[in-house]
Design an enzyme around this catalytic site. Sequence first.
Site, PDB file in Angstrom:
ATOM      1  N   HIS A 104      -0.132   4.806   6.712  1.00  0.00           N
ATOM      2  CA  HIS A 104      -0.261   5.462   5.418  1.00  0.00           C
ATOM      3  C   HIS A 104      -0.190   6.973   5.594  1.00  0.00           C
ATOM      4  O   HIS A 104      -0.116   7.483   6.707  1.00  0.00           O
ATOM      5  CB  HIS A 104      -1.583   5.042   4.760  1.00  0.00           C
ATOM      6  CG  HIS A 104      -1.703   3.566   4.586  1.00  0.00           C
ATOM      7  ND1 HIS A 104      -2.373   2.759   5.495  1.00  0.00           N
ATOM      8  CD2 HIS A 104      -1.214   2.736   3.637  1.00  0.00           C
ATOM      9  CE1 HIS A 104      -2.302   1.496   5.100  1.00  0.00           C
ATOM     10  NE2 HIS A 104      -1.600   1.460   3.979  1.00  0.00           N
TER      11      HIS A 104
ATOM     12  N   SER B 166       0.807  -1.219   0.000  1.00  0.00           N
ATOM     13  CA  SER B 166       0.000   0.000   0.000  1.00  0.00           C
ATOM     14  C   SER B 166       0.842   1.273   0.000  1.00  0.00           C
ATOM     15  O   SER B 166       0.342   2.342  -0.350  1.00  0.00           O
ATOM     16  CB  SER B 166      -0.945   0.003   1.201  1.00  0.00           C
ATOM     17  OG  SER B 166      -0.232  -0.192   2.412  1.00  0.00           O
TER      18      SER B 166
ATOM     19  N   ASP C 155      -5.015   5.411  11.686  1.00  0.00           N
ATOM     20  CA  ASP C 155      -4.077   4.936  10.672  1.00  0.00           C
ATOM     21  C   ASP C 155      -2.810   5.770  10.798  1.00  0.00           C
ATOM     22  O   ASP C 155      -2.773   6.939  10.403  1.00  0.00           O
ATOM     23  CB  ASP C 155      -4.671   5.080   9.272  1.00  0.00           C
ATOM     24  CG  ASP C 155      -3.712   4.619   8.170  1.00  0.00           C
ATOM     25  OD1 ASP C 155      -2.566   4.248   8.496  1.00  0.00           O
ATOM     26  OD2 ASP C 155      -4.108   4.639   6.990  1.00  0.00           O
TER      27      ASP C 155
END
Length: 456
Positions: free
Chosen positions: A429, A173, A426
């Site tokens: 990311h 990712s 999160d």
Amino acid sequence: MVSITNLLKEPRHSQFIKKLIPWTIYALLPIALFRLYFHPVHLPDSPIHRTPQIIASSSSSSSSSSSSSSSSLSPPHFSPSSVHEEEEEVNAINETPCDYTDGQWVPDKLGPLYNGSTCGTIKDAQNCLAHGRSDLGYLYWRWKPHKCSLPRFDPSKFFHLMTNKHIAFIGDSMARNQLESLLCILASVSTPELVYTSGEDNKFRRWNFPSHNLTVSVYWSPFLVDGIEKSNAGPNHNELFLHRVNEKWAVDLDGFNLVVFSIGHWYLHPAVYYEGDDSIMGCHYCPGLNHTEIGFYDALRKGLRTTFEAVIDRRGSSSSNELGIFLATFSPSHFEGEWDKAGACPKTKPYKESEKKLEGMDAEIRAIEVEEVEEAKGRAKQSGGLRIAALDVTKVSLLRPDGHPGPYMHPFPYGNGGVGERVQNDCVHWCLPGPVDTWNEILLQIMNSWEQQSGL
């Protein structure tokens, strides 16, 4: 004969001598100035004029994006502009490469490179602006290397380098995060067309910019080598075949001109490692299985080596198109607490260099990646038109705890007016726009240096 002594005693000659001395000085003065102009006296170097000790492998120094931004990091007691010009002049003369890893984050009044709310390609969980993040200070920082400059991303330059070419982002990712950053930057001046999509969660996608016939692709391959990902319906561990690459991307290798690999985080998960189709090398965090616990570092190294060997072997020495391979180094997470136990990343400013050091697992993973890149570069010399480099973004990322979505991976997490008992964060990311845009600025500068050396 009249002696000089007697002559000087005579009043008439005394007057003549008095006039002769200043005439002589006036005659010699322009000669002295002319000599000094063309043959200046060299004094010992002061510290600010000594050649900088720059030790990295990426790109040449470039001009600063603005005089105001370069002044924010000027050494004390020296003119910021003169210091910056001196550094660039020294770098240009000695062709010293820029060490983009040696720097710090400084305030930037210009702000982001694009408008995230109108980009159209950002994964929903990284669209922090659309999800209601209101502390926008994280958008107003730029990375400033100590010994050189890092200009803002120039889309026209990237299009010039990549016209009629194909760039692919391959990996986990983080590869997708960087891909979407690049798409948004380029889309600010030219509209891309989505020409292919496949896989769950659009893990394989391709765009084309008709204005320059530039193709941009993303391939989901979190190990680069072949593997079976863990699932809710199956075993709670991954299975990696470290002796062979994932053909989902490798089969298209001949069509790429530029590749950015990005892996690391998925190697932290529980896994069983195969070094042959039926030969198990060991495992990482596999209680209950009758396998030797070996951790993940050796598996990561072998996975990278297999990947680079496959690229070099398949390229051979007869390929007509040139290929550039980058490996984006590990991007550290910033959870304060366990990620699955309400861990969060609440900081709103970058770390200073003195506040956060690269150490432990983050440093070890980066070291393995850089070492494998260097080893592959040596072997790639026999393969025509192949370049391999590390896109070293570990320190750049380490110092940005404020750039993650945090609770804004979900829309308006505090929309009810209060802070819930637990909000998932999160801290892996990156928000878009955000720090990951700097990765692409560094990428472009290395590409630019490659063109200057021999053409990309």
